[in-house]
Design an enzyme around this catalytic site. Structure first.
Site, short mmCIF file in Angstrom:
data_model
loop_
_atom_site.label_atom_id
_atom_site.label_comp_id
_atom_site.label_asym_id
_atom_site.label_seq_id
_atom_site.Cartn_x
_atom_site.Cartn_y
_atom_site.Cartn_z
N HIS A 1 -31.07 -33.28 107.40
CA HIS A 1 -30.29 -32.29 107.77
C HIS A 1 -30.33 -31.38 106.60
CE1 HIS A 1 -26.38 -30.11 109.11
NE2 HIS A 1 -27.18 -29.52 109.25
N SER B 1 -23.85 -41.02 108.82
CA SER B 1 -24.09 -40.09 107.73
C SER B 1 -23.80 -40.67 106.36
CB SER B 1 -23.40 -38.73 108.00
OG SER B 1 -23.31 -38.00 106.81
N MET C 1 -23.57 -27.70 115.19
CA MET C 1 -22.60 -28.22 113.96
C MET C 1 -21.13 -27.88 114.63
SD MET C 1 -24.01 -29.05 111.55
CE MET C 1 -22.57 -29.11 110.37
N MET D 1 -27.82 -30.50 100.66
CA MET D 1 -27.33 -29.15 100.59
C MET D 1 -27.71 -28.62 99.13
SD MET D 1 -23.45 -29.98 101.80
CE MET D 1 -23.07 -31.11 103.33
N MET E 1 -29.06 -28.14 104.82
CA MET E 1 -28.37 -27.03 104.73
C MET E 1 -28.72 -26.45 103.35
SD MET E 1 -25.08 -29.25 105.98
CE MET E 1 -25.86 -30.80 105.46
N HIS F 1 -28.41 -40.36 109.13
CA HIS F 1 -28.35 -39.07 108.73
C HIS F 1 -28.19 -38.76 107.17
CE1 HIS F 1 -27.40 -34.71 110.39
NE2 HIS F 1 -26.40 -34.98 109.25
N ASP G 1 -22.54 -32.70 114.89
CA ASP G 1 -22.40 -33.08 113.39
C ASP G 1 -20.95 -32.40 112.95
OD1 ASP G 1 -22.70 -33.77 111.01
OD2 ASP G 1 -24.49 -32.76 110.47
N ASP H 1 -27.64 -35.58 104.65
CA ASP H 1 -27.35 -34.36 104.35
C ASP H 1 -27.72 -33.58 102.86
OD1 ASP H 1 -25.76 -33.74 106.87
OD2 ASP H 1 -24.38 -35.36 106.02
C1 DX5 Z 1 -21.37 -31.70 107.12
C2 DX5 Z 1 -22.43 -32.34 107.33
C3 DX5 Z 1 -22.12 -33.71 108.15
C4 DX5 Z 1 -21.04 -34.51 107.59
C5 DX5 Z 1 -20.15 -35.12 108.51
O1 DX5 Z 1 -21.58 -30.45 106.43
O2 DX5 Z 1 -23.69 -31.84 107.71
O3 DX5 Z 1 -23.23 -34.42 108.38
O4 DX5 Z 1 -21.63 -35.59 106.72
O5 DX5 Z 1 -19.23 -35.89 108.09
P1 DX5 Z 1 -17.88 -36.21 109.02
O6 DX5 Z 1 -18.43 -37.01 110.16
O7 DX5 Z 1 -16.91 -36.77 108.10
O8 DX5 Z 1 -17.17 -34.87 109.56
ZN ZN Z 2 -25.13 -33.13 108.79
#
Ligand code: DX5
Ligand code: ZN
Length: 226
Positions: free
Chosen positions: A75, A16, A148, A45, A77, A41, A183, A43
């Site tokens: 991903h 990620s 999650m 948001m 969010m 990956h 994740d 992320d």
């Molecule tokens: C959380 C994200 C994850 C995050 C994971 O909201 O969706 O992908 O980057 O981070 P770690 O591995 O540090 O928990």
């Molecule tokens: Zn994620």
């Protein structure tokens, strides 16, 4: 390019990039891919679904330009994932995962069709507090089920073992072509429980990029299956 629909003989490691150094993004990505990470990956948001603003289509486009052969697992969010399907596909996203909490029932089915029509594989993610029943009608249509193991928002949170039964629930119901991804909070310490529950795709941000020995973290996750 890695085929997400091919059942792996060991858990896939998805690095990620949220915990990479944004000033050295491609260097950091090349490093972890060179050390054995299977895919990246990404992320996304929107500050509403998750209380953070991270990255979007321009980051995907840059990653794709520099890393033409790497699977980009995106991903979302965000409250309105449907707004980004075409742009993310054009930018070079490989897999597009949206949350069950924002689209369910017929609405989710329509979104799944649009994502596939745009040429991407499709995933549905589920938050720790959400029961898995809403996923059931879609399991045959999905390439990825993302469980999650933290509340979405940031890297570096602690793994929530209470989601393991939900992972097992998904793993028992999906076919060989569908990956069960987890994740949040995955590390060499927590990965064995995830693998034992049937997770075959592990996201890691802080445990990987925060380590002095990133190859060792990747190896530990690869070898975490029973
Ligand atoms: C959380 C994200 C994850 C995050 C994971 O909201 O969706 O992908 O980057 O981070 P770690 O591995 O540090 O928990
Ligand atoms: Zn994620």
């Amino acid at each position: 390019m890695l085929d997400l629909n091919a059942k792996p003989d060991r858990p896939l490691v998805a690095a990620s990039i949220l915990s990479a150094d944004f000033g050295y993004m491609i260097r950091d990505c090349r490093e972890v891919l060179g050390k054995g990470a299977d895919l990246l990956h990404v992320d996304v948001m929107d500050g509403h679904f998750a209380q953070n603003l991270t990255m979007g289509q321009d980051m995907i486009r840059a990653l794709r330009r520099h890393l033409p052969d790497t699977v980009l697992d995106v991903h979302l969010m965000v409250e309105r994932p449907g707004d980004y399907i075409d742009d993310f596909a054009k930018a070079g996203a490989s897999n597009f995962t949206f949350h069950l909490e924002v689209h369910h029932g017929d609405d989710a089915r329509a979104l799944i069709d649009r994502i596939k029509d745009a040429g991407m594989t499709v995933g549905m993610a589920i938050n720790p507090a959400t029961p898995p029943d809403g996923l059931a009608p879609f399991l045959d249509l999905l390439d990825v089920v993302l469980v999650m193991s933290v509340v979405p928002g940031a890297s570096g949170q602690s793994f929530m073992p209470e989601v393991l039964p939900k992972t097992q629930w998904a793993a028992q119901r999906v076919g060989d072509k569908t990956r069960v991804e987890m994740d949040g909070g995955l590390s060499p310490t927590t990965a064995p429980a995830a693998a034992a529950a049937g997770c075959d795709m592990m996201v890691t941000a802080s445990a990987l990029f925060g380590s002095d020995d990133r190859a060792d973290v990747i190896r530990a996750l690869h070898e975490s299956a029973p």
